[in-house]
Scaffold this active site. Structure first.
Site, PDB file in Angstrom:
ATOM      1  CB  VAL A  24      39.966  59.097  50.776  1.00 41.19           C
ATOM      2  CG1 VAL A  24      41.401  59.596  50.769  1.00 41.19           C
ATOM      3  CG2 VAL A  24      39.528  58.735  49.368  1.00 41.19           C
ATOM      4  CG  ASP A  42      34.550  63.074  59.703  1.00 40.53           C
ATOM      5  OD1 ASP A  42      34.991  62.412  58.741  1.00 40.53           O
ATOM      6  OD2 ASP A  42      33.461  63.700  59.659  1.00 40.53           O
ATOM      7  CB  THR A 111      36.300  67.535  45.836  1.00 42.06           C
ATOM      8  OG1 THR A 111      36.733  66.212  45.531  1.00 42.06           O
ATOM      9  CG2 THR A 111      37.346  68.221  46.669  1.00 42.06           C
ATOM     10  CB  THR A 146      39.602  64.167  43.212  1.00 40.44           C
ATOM     11  OG1 THR A 146      39.953  62.888  43.718  1.00 40.44           O
ATOM     12  CG2 THR A 146      39.840  64.215  41.713  1.00 40.44           C
ATOM     13  CB  CYS A 310      35.616  58.906  41.837  1.00 36.44           C
ATOM     14  SG  CYS A 310      36.173  58.984  43.538  1.00 36.44           S
TER      15      CYS A 310
END
Ligand SMILES: NC(=O)c1ccc[n+]([C@@H]2O[C@H](COP(=O)([O-])OP(=O)(O)OC[C@H]3O[C@@H](n4cnc5c(N)ncnc54)[C@H](O)[C@@H]3O)[C@@H](O)[C@H]2O)c1
Length: 515
Positions: A24, A42, A111, A146, A310
């Site tokens: 992403v 990062d 996440t 998310t 996801c």
């Protein structure tokens, strides 16, 4: 052409920091860097090194795309003393202090869920601490990861406040402290000298999909005040060609994202259940879906393994929040249960088919085609193919896995599996008269014809290692595997009694079983 507004002219004076440069974060950092000054941070030094060499192991960006925004490859972006002069570039770093000069922070960290399928907010909390330490009055922190509704303001904002010593500025009456607006749309007029703003804008990219890239997907945006929502809207609208949608609140935007993937999960669970019913009835699921799909409002979902981080994960975030407020989510968890058990279902069917053919299951050699969570994508995280592999191993089978897209080192470290390479599968000496396709399998367009009288191919061909497997399970529909169609149907036709081909994705013409 869009008119330049006050907001945009303010935006160009801002510096954007992207926290987490994965599937992403990297495409987003690139899109912003084409217009603004961007610093990409990062925690993985390895990731920063590869990106600085214009290599993206997630395959989301090409080397040329990376080079176009990296100062190292653009001498025009540097002054004599190597200081960057133009706003449009991407500076990559693994040092958190390098993001201190930014004033818009966009968080795109993972996440995941833990082994009990509970949301693991550790990366989000750590990223919030990193940002909180460098946060200045009037800065904006936008979360893209998310989450469940409420996570940004209930879990992340307190960390930002604690680490920065600054107050969260919101007009949400449910959230304290509250600093109300003055009805102006000018972000600059909201200067308070002691607070920061927050936004949430969920990412909707589809890894491996080169048609729907970050700029081509409408972006949902939200902010902690109406003015900040407008500002964030302008910011994204300046890079997203598909446009933006202003959500009514941060919680609404969080909920919208998590239900997109939950809806998909439930729909796939439904067709997975149908596949189990139709298999018992001896009906081909693909044929049924094809026939039903001729009605205009029938939704085109296909059965399969639901992995990745996801669709197979996000519903657990929503379920967690629902349970937290005392609602037991029946349908969401039923969908998860069905999809989580599909690997075991597939393995049991493979074994059943082997037994029906009189084959010995214990000690049988099984080849699984594909380990990534989806086709033509290198991402192996939360791949449910592993459930098929482990279940077959529990039956006593020797399981080999091959995947032209997966990184063998990652597969070894994540699943302790040594990937079988295509060269191990088909050695050149076994089939001297045939050329190889991209995947290394025999190319039948150049193969010798079958022996007419016995309908078997020449001997060398029957010795190719792929035919030495007792069973082949197609798990991921990589393009390279689609090319195997003729190879497998030939092997299958002359070894019908001692080979089982199971096709989870229904891409082969000839198989013993499919979903
Ligand atoms: N991949 C997708 O298809 C997709 C699509 C839409 C939304 N999302 C969501 O976007 C978020 C990110 O997903 P992703 O696929 O890009 O993850 P990813 O694992 O590919 O990338 C995350 C990156 O963040 C880095 N990171 C981890 N902790 C960090 C920290 N504390 N500070 C800085 N960097 C850190 C990691 O090293 C990694 O490079 C997740 O919430 C995911 O659910 C993913």
């Amino acid at each position: 052409m869009k008119q330049t507004t006050n907001h945009e002219s303010q935006i160009t004076n801002h510096k954007v920091a992207i926290i987490g440069l994965g599937y992403v974060g990297l495409p987003l950092a690139h899109a912003f860097a084409e217009k603004y000054e961007v610093v990409g941070f990062d925690i993985s030094q390895k990731r920063i090194e590869e990106l600085n060499n214009a290599v993206d192991s997630t395959h989301e960006l090409t080397s040329d795309q990376l080079k176009s925004v990296l100062p190292k490859f653009n001498s025009s972006l540097k002054t004599q003393n190597s200081k960057l002069t133009q706003p449009n570039f991407l500076h990559l770093t693994s040092h958190s202090e390098d993001i201190a000069s930014a004033n818009i922070f966009i968080v795109t960290v993972p996440t995941p869920i833990d082994k009990f399928k509970i949301p693991d907010l550790t990366p989000l909390i750590k990223a919030s601490e990193t940002v909180g330490k460098v946060l200045k009055p009037n800065d904006i922190v936008i979360y893209e990861s998310t989450v469940y509704p409420g996570c940004t303001e209930e879990d992340c904002v307190p960390i930002l406040e604690k680490a920065s010593g600054l107050k969260y500025i919101t007009t949400d009456t449910n959230h304290e402290p509250r600093i109300t607006g003055h009805g102006t749309k000018n972000y600059a007029s909201r200067i308070t000298h002691h607070g920061f703003f927050v936004g949430y804008s969920p990412e909707r990219i589809n890894p491996g999909d080169k048609k729907h890239t970050v700029k081509d997907i409408k972006k949902v945006v939200s902010g902690s005040t109406p003015e900040i929502t407008d500002f964030i809207d302008e910011l994204y609208a300046s890079i997203i060609t598909a446009g933006t949608h202003k959500a009514a609140s941060i919680k609404v935007a969080e909920a919208a994202k998590v239900i997109e993937n939950t809806q998909r999960d439930i729909n796939i669970a439904f067709v997975n259940e149908l596949a189990m019913i139709f298999n018992k009835l001896g009906i081909n699921t693909k044929d049924v879906l094809e026939a039903a799909g001729t009605k205009w409002n029938f939704l085109p979902f296909k059965p399969g393994l639901v992995g990745g981080h996801c669709i197979g994960v996000d519903p657990y975030y929503l379920a967690y929040k629902a349970q937290h407020i005392g609602h037991h989510p029946e349908m969401i968890l039923a969908g998860r249960r069905i999809n989580d058990n599909m690997g075991m279902y597939v393995a049991n069917n493979v074994v059943k088919l082997m037994i029906q053919k009189g084959m010995k299951v214990k000690g049988a050699n099984v080849l699984v085609l594909g380990i990534t969570f989806k086709e033509n994508c290198p991402d192996i995280r939360n791949s449910r193919v592993i459930d098929v592999v482990r279940e077959l191993e529990d039956f006593g089978c020797n399981v080999d896995v091959t995947d032209p897209h997966a990184d063998p080192d990652e597969v070894k470290s994540e699943y302790n599996i040594n990937l079988v390479s295509h060269s191990e599968l088909v050695s050149e000496s076994d089939v001297p008269h045939r050329s190889r396709n991209k995947f290394g399998m025999t190319d039948h367009s150049t193969a010798q014809p079958l022996n007419d009288s016995t309908n078997t191919p020449p001997n060398q061909y029957t010795n190719t290692p792929i035919t030495n497997y007792d069973s082949v399970v197609l798990a991921v529909a990589h393009d390279e595997f689609k090319q195997l169609n003729s190879t497998l149907s030939h092997s299958h036709s002359f070894s019908r009694n001692n080979m089982v081909i199971y096709d989870i994705k229904s891409i082969f013409e000839d198989s013993d079983g499919k979903l």
